[in-house]
Write an enzyme that holds these catalytic residues in place. Sequence first.
Site, PDB file in Angstrom:
ATOM      1  N   SER A   1      37.376 146.397  90.811  1.00  0.00           N
ATOM      2  CA  SER A   1      36.178 146.458  89.958  1.00  0.00           C
ATOM      3  C   SER A   1      34.912 146.583  90.796  1.00  0.00           C
ATOM      4  CB  SER A   1      36.028 145.173  89.144  1.00  0.00           C
ATOM      5  OG  SER A   1      37.055 145.055  88.236  1.00  0.00           O
TER       6      SER A   1
ATOM      7  N   HIS B   1      36.005 150.913  85.422  1.00  0.00           N
ATOM      8  CA  HIS B   1      37.200 151.483  86.055  1.00  0.00           C
ATOM      9  C   HIS B   1      37.366 152.906  85.550  1.00  0.00           C
ATOM     10  CE1 HIS B   1      39.474 147.719  87.426  1.00  0.00           C
ATOM     11  NE2 HIS B   1      38.222 147.384  87.174  1.00  0.00           N
TER      12      HIS B   1
ATOM     13  N   HIS C   1      45.745 146.097  84.668  1.00  0.00           N
ATOM     14  CA  HIS C   1      45.749 144.636  84.725  1.00  0.00           C
ATOM     15  C   HIS C   1      46.668 144.064  83.651  1.00  0.00           C
ATOM     16  CE1 HIS C   1      41.820 145.801  86.425  1.00  0.00           C
ATOM     17  NE2 HIS C   1      41.985 144.764  87.207  1.00  0.00           N
TER      18      HIS C   1
ATOM     19  N   TYR D   1      46.055 141.501  81.943  1.00  0.00           N
ATOM     20  CA  TYR D   1      45.279 141.046  80.772  1.00  0.00           C
ATOM     21  C   TYR D   1      45.008 142.159  79.768  1.00  0.00           C
ATOM     22  CZ  TYR D   1      41.188 142.864  83.310  1.00  0.00           C
ATOM     23  OH  TYR D   1      40.327 143.662  83.999  1.00  0.00           O
ATOM     24  N   GLU D   2      45.198 143.403  80.208  1.00  0.00           N
ATOM     25  CA  GLU D   2      45.013 144.516  79.266  1.00  0.00           C
ATOM     26  C   GLU D   2      46.177 144.611  78.292  1.00  0.00           C
ATOM     27  OE1 GLU D   2      43.311 148.310  81.120  1.00  0.00           O
ATOM     28  OE2 GLU D   2      43.888 147.144  82.869  1.00  0.00           O
TER      29      GLU D   2
ATOM     30  N   ALA E   1      37.973 142.624  93.190  1.00  0.00           N
ATOM     31  CA  ALA E   1      36.849 141.707  93.040  1.00  0.00           C
ATOM     32  C   ALA E   1      37.457 140.350  92.706  1.00  0.00           C
ATOM     33  CB  ALA E   1      35.954 142.175  91.904  1.00  0.00           C
TER      34      ALA E   1
ATOM     35  N   MET F   1      42.392 138.452  89.056  1.00  0.00           N
ATOM     36  CA  MET F   1      43.284 138.857  87.954  1.00  0.00           C
ATOM     37  C   MET F   1      44.127 140.080  88.296  1.00  0.00           C
ATOM     38  SD  MET F   1      40.462 138.551  84.929  1.00  0.00           S
ATOM     39  CE  MET F   1      39.246 137.222  84.894  1.00  0.00           C
ATOM     40  N   SER F   2      44.294 140.362  89.573  1.00  0.00           N
ATOM     41  CA  SER F   2      45.052 141.579  89.935  1.00  0.00           C
ATOM     42  C   SER F   2      45.815 141.377  91.236  1.00  0.00           C
ATOM     43  CB  SER F   2      44.071 142.752  90.079  1.00  0.00           C
ATOM     44  OG  SER F   2      43.246 142.574  91.212  1.00  0.00           O
TER      45      SER F   2
ATOM     46  N   ASN G   1      31.426 136.526  93.100  1.00  0.00           N
ATOM     47  CA  ASN G   1      30.725 135.405  92.461  1.00  0.00           C
ATOM     48  C   ASN G   1      31.379 134.105  92.905  1.00  0.00           C
ATOM     49  OD1 ASN G   1      32.867 136.724  90.543  1.00  0.00           O
ATOM     50  ND2 ASN G   1      32.837 134.543  90.033  1.00  0.00           N
TER      51      ASN G   1
ATOM     52  N   HIS H   1      30.973 139.565  83.625  1.00  0.00           N
ATOM     53  CA  HIS H   1      31.518 140.764  84.297  1.00  0.00           C
ATOM     54  C   HIS H   1      30.406 141.576  84.968  1.00  0.00           C
ATOM     55  CE1 HIS H   1      34.419 143.872  85.163  1.00  0.00           C
ATOM     56  NE2 HIS H   1      33.743 144.776  84.490  1.00  0.00           N
TER      57      HIS H   1
HETATM   58  N1  HPA Z   1      37.726 134.923  88.433  1.00  0.00           N
HETATM   59  C1  HPA Z   1      38.722 135.828  88.251  1.00  0.00           C
HETATM   60  N2  HPA Z   1      38.589 137.100  88.527  1.00  0.00           N
HETATM   61  C2  HPA Z   1      37.423 137.521  89.033  1.00  0.00           C
HETATM   62  C3  HPA Z   1      36.352 136.648  89.246  1.00  0.00           C
HETATM   63  C4  HPA Z   1      36.513 135.274  88.930  1.00  0.00           C
HETATM   64  O1  HPA Z   1      35.619 134.434  89.095  1.00  0.00           O
HETATM   65  N3  HPA Z   1      35.334 137.388  89.751  1.00  0.00           N
HETATM   66  C5  HPA Z   1      35.794 138.662  89.848  1.00  0.00           C
HETATM   67  N4  HPA Z   1      37.054 138.750  89.418  1.00  0.00           N
END
Ligand code: HPA
Length: 280
Positions: A32, A63, A85, A87-88, A115, A213-214, A237, A249
Amino acid sequence: MDELMKNLSETAEYIKSKVGEEKIEIGLVLGSGLGDLADEIENAVVIDYHDIPHFPVSTVPGHKGRLVIGNLEGRRVLCMQGRFHYYEGWTMQQCVYPIRTMKALGINSLLLTNAAGCVNMDWQPGDLMIINDHIKLIQDNPLRGMNPDALGPRFFDMCTAYDPDLIEVAKKASATTGVDTREGVYMLFTGPSFETKAEVRFARISGADAVGMSTVPEAITASHMKMHTLGISCLTNMAAGILDQPLNHEEVIETGNKVKAKFTKLIREIVKTWPKSKTE
Ligand code: HPA
């Protein structure tokens, strides 16, 4: 299983019909906010995921959802601009289909980027982390079910899933370019909700430095097929609960944009110095 092999062969044949038979050395997955590097690939052939037989199609904003095949730093690469992903709603097997496609194309080296949220309190948003291991607490696994024996064994080691030699390559690239890197453990959460504060504390106590998440399903699948894998996280972050502010996001994408220059510099150097022996 025969169906999987048949599908992979059709997918690979389609891609070869667009790019030819020349050996592709490295598969590159851009996370991302980090997808712009694909635009720097020279002599690029671009193939939309929509057009590739048996490929899933990405739905995440930010994406692009396409393969870019061409040259980067004199190396022939296949780059995924956008990934799939869990989660999709894709199964783990669907998430890793492109990694299996890479192998079907004869690619033996994989560079995964993502990310991630920073769990390590000594680090900062914008830091780049070389992944040296991962934690997957969720029970699902891309290799669950009948084993595709043609791709790899039923049971397989994960101790070098993040290739120690490639970690050294990344550290050297960091020294050469002056782009600082961290090294640490990535913990997979399914998302799409960000983690809770308690989950982040749990991740830290468990030994994780980053949450995301990946990447983990892809690294497992690559390891199954004995591909040489390197993972780099952009810590976009501080993970939930560390700072007194909600996550979003947009922040992930914004930090991705801010670190783009140094991320690109590092990845280019890594690709340039990637050992030939790992690509054969
Ligand atoms: N958590 C999970 N996935 C992420 C985060 C996060 O804080 N930041 C970017 N992808």
